[in-house]
Every structure is written in structure tokens, then in C-alpha cells.
Enzyme design. Structure first.
Site, PDB file in Angstrom:
ATOM      1  N   LYS A  34      11.637  10.449 -13.672  1.00  0.00           N
ATOM      2  CA  LYS A  34      11.746  11.411 -12.341  1.00  0.00           C
ATOM      3  C   LYS A  34      10.947  11.870 -11.582  1.00  0.00           C
ATOM      4  O   LYS A  34      10.026  12.740 -12.258  1.00  0.00           O
ATOM      5  CB  LYS A  34      12.958  12.359 -12.815  1.00  0.00           C
ATOM      6  CG  LYS A  34      13.434  13.248 -11.951  1.00  0.00           C
ATOM      7  CD  LYS A  34      14.033  14.677 -12.366  1.00  0.00           C
ATOM      8  CE  LYS A  34      14.498  15.887 -11.308  1.00  0.00           C
ATOM      9  NZ  LYS A  34      15.042  16.923 -11.646  1.00  0.00           N
ATOM     10  N   LYS A  56      18.510  25.935  -3.456  1.00  0.00           N
ATOM     11  CA  LYS A  56      18.058  26.832  -4.631  1.00  0.00           C
ATOM     12  C   LYS A  56      17.664  28.318  -4.016  1.00  0.00           C
ATOM     13  O   LYS A  56      17.293  28.166  -2.975  1.00  0.00           O
ATOM     14  CB  LYS A  56      16.963  26.285  -5.280  1.00  0.00           C
ATOM     15  CG  LYS A  56      17.094  25.276  -6.137  1.00  0.00           C
ATOM     16  CD  LYS A  56      15.873  24.540  -6.571  1.00  0.00           C
ATOM     17  CE  LYS A  56      16.026  23.270  -7.447  1.00  0.00           C
ATOM     18  NZ  LYS A  56      16.854  23.478  -8.670  1.00  0.00           N
ATOM     19  N   ASP A  60       8.821  19.248 -10.366  1.00  0.00           N
ATOM     20  CA  ASP A  60      10.155  18.480 -10.615  1.00  0.00           C
ATOM     21  C   ASP A  60       9.841  16.885 -10.977  1.00  0.00           C
ATOM     22  O   ASP A  60      10.633  16.166 -10.897  1.00  0.00           O
ATOM     23  CB  ASP A  60      11.119  18.656  -9.461  1.00  0.00           C
ATOM     24  CG  ASP A  60      12.527  18.588 -10.026  1.00  0.00           C
ATOM     25  OD1 ASP A  60      12.726  18.899 -11.175  1.00  0.00           O
ATOM     26  OD2 ASP A  60      13.595  18.338  -9.164  1.00  0.00           O
ATOM     27  N   ASP A  68      21.926  19.776  -5.692  1.00  0.00           N
ATOM     28  CA  ASP A  68      20.919  20.033  -6.902  1.00  0.00           C
ATOM     29  C   ASP A  68      20.928  19.408  -8.061  1.00  0.00           C
ATOM     30  O   ASP A  68      19.994  19.497  -8.961  1.00  0.00           O
ATOM     31  CB  ASP A  68      21.042  21.822  -6.809  1.00  0.00           C
ATOM     32  CG  ASP A  68      19.537  22.074  -7.417  1.00  0.00           C
ATOM     33  OD1 ASP A  68      18.524  21.389  -7.346  1.00  0.00           O
ATOM     34  OD2 ASP A  68      19.614  23.199  -8.065  1.00  0.00           O
ATOM     35  N   GLU A 123      20.149  16.164  -8.568  1.00  0.00           N
ATOM     36  CA  GLU A 123      19.810  15.108  -7.688  1.00  0.00           C
ATOM     37  C   GLU A 123      18.967  14.144  -8.542  1.00  0.00           C
ATOM     38  O   GLU A 123      18.891  12.873  -8.571  1.00  0.00           O
ATOM     39  CB  GLU A 123      18.850  15.297  -6.729  1.00  0.00           C
ATOM     40  CG  GLU A 123      17.449  15.672  -6.696  1.00  0.00           C
ATOM     41  CD  GLU A 123      17.284  16.741  -7.860  1.00  0.00           C
ATOM     42  OE1 GLU A 123      16.023  16.996  -8.338  1.00  0.00           O
ATOM     43  OE2 GLU A 123      17.813  17.869  -7.782  1.00  0.00           O
ATOM     44  N   ARG A 156      19.481  13.282 -12.053  1.00  0.00           N
ATOM     45  CA  ARG A 156      20.109  12.152 -12.487  1.00  0.00           C
ATOM     46  C   ARG A 156      20.723  11.146 -11.572  1.00  0.00           C
ATOM     47  O   ARG A 156      20.857   9.792 -12.160  1.00  0.00           O
ATOM     48  CB  ARG A 156      21.371  12.813 -13.220  1.00  0.00           C
ATOM     49  CG  ARG A 156      22.498  13.429 -12.371  1.00  0.00           C
ATOM     50  CD  ARG A 156      23.527  14.504 -12.842  1.00  0.00           C
ATOM     51  NE  ARG A 156      22.491  15.675 -13.298  1.00  0.00           N
ATOM     52  CZ  ARG A 156      23.195  16.645 -13.790  1.00  0.00           C
ATOM     53  NH1 ARG A 156      24.477  16.719 -14.254  1.00  0.00           N
ATOM     54  NH2 ARG A 156      22.387  17.766 -14.242  1.00  0.00           N
TER      55      ARG A 156
END
Length: 460
Positions: free
Chosen positions: A223, A235, A246, A305, A307, A309
Site C-alpha cells: 500500500k 480525517k 500511509d 477513508d 481506501e 484496501r
């Protein structure tokens, strides 16, 4: 590695650093000169992990002593040495030191992120012990992983993340392909949808490495969300604060790939990096949109949020088309995993008990912990959608990391062995060997675990 390397080839002025645990402290003191033993006792040294004492000599410092504590062998106490010893001084390993643990711990403890702020001092240097190529390679890979995670999002967008993957492939003699634009929309529609809200276009980086022509194929899916606003389900400020990390899953798997390729592991690699930015704009995906995926499943967006996956869904489907011996993904996926396990324990989900056991054993032996959580099929119906094949979030506010794993499992080809890591990829505070900031969690555990699994993969 940074030019201020913590290692050197040789130095005639190098002094020894000794290491001792609590059980061996009395015998160690007996072996010192009386003046040295007396100084160490008067210093209150009890061999606590990471404590460093400089021993005086006739013309200054004659040696250093490092406490290893009472626990099992670990690289972390050695991580205190680079900045506890005088700046630029050179040292050799003395009595009680484990060469591999010391090389690794010293190298990881010397790391500092220097892109935007010069360090206040340089590390002490270790004269490289012979035969520690693997430890040095792991140090290099972890430094680069930490640098990637620490980079501000303004410096590292999807294009830059893919360029990093391209440069790694070039250094290691691997092939590289970047998929963007119309090809991305056609082949990785969920990735395209997640990144569609940003002016920094999404893309997928693909590394192919033929380390051993007859070796098992390992697919690594990372990811790479370079910044996550949460999308239209925005968020709060505190939750967005560290979202430059992230892309930690992608960074960790790039570091893992580097270590495997540089050590010429007898396997083949397919590395997939889903590089996107989850931004807010008139082009961003919306709650309750229905997205197409590479696997043909349609996903209702219960929350923008969730996202990561969606990015992994397309990568996992692509990986499964190549009949790998194992698909391994890593992602900073859920806050629920941190609630359950805290920041230091990445969650491991796996559909093969023997593979999970090997990875867990390797994590213990490497002092790079993992903790297995269940893929509980009883919660699978929580992903049901009335308008699509599944939703990207659960219908109940519980078991968030398990729900995420169940979602990903829907994109794993039948019969494919799969492991999923939900990582934090960050140190909240500085400890020996682990400075505050980005962290390559589970990289060493995965490296050792994959090497341990090779005989099984070869035998089918």
C-alpha cells in the site's frame, strides 16, 4: 547509507567496546584490571540494557562497556552506542559482543533523518566485523525504508514513490514497469478511483526479479498511499497529522525486496506498489459510489477513508494471476490493529498455519515482533452490500482489522497462500536502535521467514 556512515573499514586508534549481561557481570568484573573494575562498580553499572560506561585509561578512554540486560539476545542495546560514544571515535567489538546483533544494532541506532535538518553530531563508528554482509545489507535497506516513510508528502508523491522503485530495480538488475493513465484505469480501476481526487496521478510500479530461474515466485503487494486525507470522509486534524506514513507498507516491502535481491536469495520476486494520494476534490470518489475492481467484483464505498484496501484489492488480484508460491501484502491499514496490539506489534493474518508459524518464529528470533490475528469467517457477512458484491467497510463498529483482512481475502485467488500485515510503521518515541519516526516494522522478520520457507515452497 548517509555519508556520515557509522561503519569504517579499519582505524588504528579504534578502542574495544565490551558487552555484558547481568548474569555474566560478576565474571566480567573479575577479568578487568582492578582500577577498571572499581570504576565500573563506582559508576553504578549493573549491566542494564543500553547503559554505556567509558573506562578510563592512561591517556584518556581505554574502552567502553555496554549493558545487555537480563533478557534474550537482542540488537537493541547495541543501538545506544553510536551516540553514547564520542562523536567520530572508532571502536571494535570486544568481549561478549555478538557480531551480527552488534552490526545491526549499531547501524540502526546511528540512523537519523537528515533531509531537512542537519544532525547536531555524527555517530561513533564501528570497525566492520568480518562476515557481516547480511547485517549491513539489512541496515542499508532499513535506512532507505525509514527515509521513505519520513519524507514529507510534498517530497514524495506517487511519481516519486514509483521512481524509487524504478531506481531499486535498476540497482539490483531487475525489470521495472510503471502503469498509469488509461492502462491504469483499465487494469487497476480501484487504484485509479482512489487516486483520482489528486492532481498527482496514481500509478502502479511493478518490479520483476529473476533471482533464481527455478526459484519460487513471491509476490509482494505494498500500500503506497503517499498522503491520506481520508478523502471526502475527511480525517480530523489529529488523525491526518502523520498520514505521510500511509505508504509505509510499500516502503517496507521495497526494503524487503532490496535485502532479498542484494543477498541473491534463490527465489523470484514480483513487487507491486500501489502509489496514490487520497485527496479531496471534485474528482474524488464519493461515499456510496460503486467501484469496479480488477477481479471483477464491484465494491460499494462505505467510507472513503478505507481506501488502502481498495488499492490492495487490485494488486492482490494481479499477483494471483501469476500463480505465486506466496502473496504477501503490507499496509498501514487500520487503527483497529493499533487499538488491539499497540504500536510495536504488527498484526499478521494468514490463510496457511504452517507459513504463519514460520513467520512468527522468525519474528521472535529476529527481535522483530509479529502477532497473529484470526481471519474469522463469522464476520464475513458484515461486508455485505445491497447494491454491490461487497462493501469496503463493516456494518458494525468492531473488529476493524479482521474486517479489513476479510475484505482483502475476497481478492485472493483460490488455493493461493497469502499473508497480510497490518503495520504502524512508526516509532512514537526514540529508543536505542529505534529513533522516533518511520520504522521498517517486520522487514527483518519477513526476510528471515521467507528464507526459512524456501524449502517448503520448492517442495510444493
Amino acid at each position: 547509507m548517509d555519508p556520515a556512515s557509522p561503519f569504517c573499514a579499519s582505524d588504528p586508534a579504534a578502542r574495544p567496546v565490551h558487552a555484558v549481561g547481568r548474569e555474566r557481570l560478576p565474571a566480567f568484573l573479575e577479568g578487568l584490571r582492578p582500577a577498571e573494575a572499581g570504576f565500573l562498580r563506582e559508576s553504578g553499572f549493573t549491566a542494564e540494557a543500553g547503559r554505556v560506561v567509558l573506562l578510563p585509561g592512561d591517556s584518556g578512554v581505554s574502552a567502553a562497556v555496554l549493558g545487555l540486560g537480563a533478557g534474550p539476545a537482542s540488537p537493541w542495546p547495541y543501538g545506544a552506542l553510536p551516540y553514547a560514544l564520542p562523536e567520530g571515535s572508532a571502536w571494535t567489538l570486544g568481549t561478549g559482543c555478538d557480531a551480527a546483533a552488534a552490526t545491526l544494532g549499531w547501524g540502526l541506532g546511528a540512523y537519523r533523518f537528515v533531509r531537512h535538518k542537519a544532525p547536531t553530531r555524527g555517530p561513533a563508528r564501528l570497525v566492520e566485523p568480518p562476515g557481516q554482509e547480511e547485517a549491513r545489507v539489512l541496515v542499508d535497506a532499513i535506512w532507505r525504508t525509514r527515509d521513505l516513510i519520513n519524507l514529507p508528502a510534498a517530497d514524495l508523491g506517487p511519481a516519486e514513490l514509483c521512481e524509487t522503485a524504478r531506481a531499486l530495480a535498476a540497482r539490483c538488475g531487475a525489470g521495472f514497469e510503471e502503469i498509469a493513465g488509461e492502462a491504469l484505469q483499465a487494469g487497476f480501476p480501484a487504484v485509479a478511483a482512489v487516486g483520482g481526487g489528486s492532481h498527482r496521478a496514481p500509478r502502479v510500479g511493478v518490479i520483476r526479479w529473476e533471482g533464481a530461474a527455478d526459484g519460487p515466485l513471491i509476490a509482494l503487494c505494498g500500500k503506497g498511499v503517499c498522503f491520506d486525507t481520508g478523502g471526502l470522509d475527511l480525517k480530523p486534524a489529529e488523525g491526518m497529522k502523520r498520514m505521510k506514513k500511509d505508504m509505509g507498507g510499500a516502503a517496507i516491502l521495497l526494503g524487503l525486496a532490496e535485502a532479498l535481491m542484494r543477498m541473491r536469495a534463490p527465489l523470484r520476486l514480483l513487487v507491486l506498489i500501489g502509489a496514490v494520494e487520497n485527496a479531496v476534490s471534485d474528482r474524488a470518489m464519493r461515499p456510496l459510489d460503486v467501484l469496479q475492481t480488477r477481479a471483477g467484483l464491484r465494491v460499494e464505498v462505505g467510507n472513503t477513508d478505507a481506501e488502502g484496501r481498495l488499492v490492495l484489492a487490485d494488486l492482490l488480484a494481479f499477483a494471483g494471476e501469476h500463480a505465486p508460491a506466496l502473496v504477501l501484502d503490507a499496509a498501514t491499514l487500520t487503527g483497529a490493529a493499533r487499538v488491539a496490539l499497540g504500536p510495536d506489534l504488527p498484526a499478521l493474518f494468514c490463510n496457511d498455519d504452517a507459513i504463519a508459524s514460520t513467520l512468527l518464529a522468525s519474528s521472535t528470533s529476529c527481535n522483530d515482533p509479529l502477532w497473529r490475528l484470526p481471519i474469522h469467517e463469522g464476520y464475513a457477512s458484515w461486508l455485505d452490500s445491497s447494491v454491490a458484491d461487497l462493501n469496503n467497510i463493516g456494518s458494525r463498529p468492531m473488529a476493524g482489522s479482521i474486517i479489513a483482512a476479510l475484505f482483502l481475502q475476497r481478492f485472493i485467488a483460490s488455493g493461493t497462500r497469502w499473508a497480510h500485515l497490518d503495520v504502524y510503521a512508526w516509532n512514537d518515541a526514540t529508543r536505542p536502535g529505534r529513533p522516533e519516526g518511520g520504522e521498517a516494522q517486520a522487514l527483518r522478520a519477513l526476510y528471515a521467514g521467507l528464507l526459512a520457507l524456501l524449502p517448503r515452497f520448492r517442495s510444493g
